[in-house]
Design a protein around this motif. Structure first.
Motif, PDB file in Angstrom:
ATOM      1  N   SER A 135       0.748  -1.205  -0.225  1.00  0.00           N
ATOM      2  CA  SER A 135      -0.068  -0.382  -0.065  1.00  0.00           C
ATOM      3  C   SER A 135       0.794   1.102   0.030  1.00  0.00           C
ATOM      4  O   SER A 135       1.994   1.645   0.320  1.00  0.00           O
ATOM      5  N   GLU A 136       0.361   2.613  -0.036  1.00  0.00           N
ATOM      6  CA  GLU A 136       1.186   3.904   0.004  1.00  0.00           C
ATOM      7  C   GLU A 136       1.331   4.405   1.464  1.00  0.00           C
ATOM      8  O   GLU A 136       1.856   4.774   1.165  1.00  0.00           O
ATOM      9  N   PHE A 137       0.798   3.734   1.730  1.00  0.00           N
ATOM     10  CA  PHE A 137       0.937   3.943   3.742  1.00  0.00           C
ATOM     11  C   PHE A 137       2.067   3.461   3.862  1.00  0.00           C
ATOM     12  O   PHE A 137       2.472   2.019   4.600  1.00  0.00           O
ATOM     13  N   LYS A 138       2.810   4.614   3.988  1.00  0.00           N
ATOM     14  CA  LYS A 138       4.428   4.360   4.588  1.00  0.00           C
ATOM     15  C   LYS A 138       4.129   4.480   6.648  1.00  0.00           C
ATOM     16  O   LYS A 138       4.919   4.378   7.393  1.00  0.00           O
ATOM     17  N   THR A 139       3.130   5.055   6.888  1.00  0.00           N
ATOM     18  CA  THR A 139       2.982   6.456   8.329  1.00  0.00           C
ATOM     19  C   THR A 139       1.494   6.589   8.725  1.00  0.00           C
ATOM     20  O   THR A 139       1.198   6.147   7.542  1.00  0.00           O
ATOM     21  N   LEU A 140       1.275   6.430  10.077  1.00  0.00           N
ATOM     22  CA  LEU A 140      -0.350   6.383  10.506  1.00  0.00           C
ATOM     23  C   LEU A 140      -0.257   8.088   9.927  1.00  0.00           C
ATOM     24  O   LEU A 140      -1.360   7.960   8.783  1.00  0.00           O
TER      25      LEU A 140
END
Length: 324
Positions: A135-140
């Motif tokens: 996914s594109e989510f590296k951080t909260l």
């Protein structure tokens, strides 16, 4: 029947004899097999950690401690069973986090909380926020920003309605000010399938079951629901570190007894649990199962349960999760 002087004297004698007989029972306890009731099926973290502790108890007391698995109804079957058991020191409940949320979720129970007495807390099961590594989510913050940009918000998989991962997600939606949909599934494995397929954005989970996927590079950990960084996976920052100090969530396990169980026996088991949690072999075995030894005396455990009940009851009410 008229009350005679002899009857009054006999009653008074019995009252004075009771404490000493309880003390004698505690000194001898246990003289037979002790039953410890797990509210889950065999093979899960509750069951396995209970067996680890029972092994220590057996070595110390030279008596058998057996596990009786009574899964179902969000732990209420086991809770009720032990609440109705003889208060003789030979049946204990190894309670879990849903004990604190059952009434808020389901309304009137078939037992009263007052029928069970906290003995000692034993372990935490920290939960972690994970996403698909592709996914594109590296951080909260990236996950939250994505949810705020979508009209429908975020989708979270959870291992069942009212579970700790479900409630943690609802709390995150509220605190972060983002819309969210919880997708209740049949356990962690089903939540992982949906996450890997990209049909949900994230999930909260116990690290032990997710670790093989994390090591394989399939999942990415964004944060931990622990109050402090977990020894199990210290690489993960806490949600408090990431700007959400209100979100502290973990599974927990601890011993409870029928309320009328003699205090000397309850105190003896309490001390035994705390000694077990100070044993390096026991702590390492728990860590290997994704659990942190966390001992609390009975009074501290009772206060902890009360705080958890108040906290999660508000989340349940705000999210409209009470069963109709």
């Amino acid at each position: 029947m008229p009350i005679t002087r002899r009857m009054l004297l006999a009653s008074a004698a019995a009252a004075f004899a009771a404490p000493s007989s309880n003390l004698a029972a505690a000194d001898d306890w246990p003289v037979r097999v002790v039953k410890t009731v797990s509210p889950y099926g065999a093979g899960g973290a509750n069951d396995i950690s209970l067996r680890i502790l029972n092994e220590f108890f057996e070595r110390e007391l030279k008596q058998q401690f057996i596990v009786e698995n009574k899964p179902g109804a969000g732990t209420r079957i086991a809770n009720e069973m032990v609440a109705r058991s003889q208060p003789d020191g030979y049946t204990f409940l190894y309670a879990a986090a849903p004990y604190a949320t059952a009434e808020a979720l389901f309304g009137k129970l078939n037992y009263q909380r007052s029928e069970l007495r906290p003995v000692a807390m034993a372990a935490f099961a920290p939960i972690f926020l994970i996403v698909n590594a592709k996914s594109e989510f590296k951080t909260l913050p990236e996950l939250i920003a994505y949810g705020k940009a979508k009209p429908e918000g975020l989708t979270f998989g959870s291992p069942g309605p009212g579970s700790q991962p479900h409630l943690a997600a609802e709390l995150l939606f509220k605190i972060a000010g983002v819309k969210g949909l919880n997708v209740p599934l049949r356990g962690d494995a089903a939540a992982y399938t949906e996450l890997l397929a990209g049909r949900v954005d994230a999930t909260f989970t116990a690290i032990s079951s997710a670790l093989p996927h994390i090591k394989a590079g399939s999942f990415r950990v964004l944060g931990s629901g622990s109050a402090q960084r977990s020894a199990i996976y210290p690489e993960a920052p806490t949600l408090a570190e990431l700007g959400y100090p209100q979100i502290v969530a973990a599974g927990w396990y601890g011993f409870m007894a029928p309320a009328a169980t003699p205090s000397p026996i309850v105190e003896r088991l309490q001390d035994l649990v705390l000694r077990a949690l100070g044993d390096s072999n026991v702590k390492n075995k728990l860590l290997a199962q994704g659990l942190e030894a966390h001992g609390l005396k009975g009074s501290e455990f009772a206060a902890f349960i009360d705080a958890e009940t108040a906290k999660w009851s508000r989340v349940i009410e705000d999210a409209g999760l009470r069963e109709k």
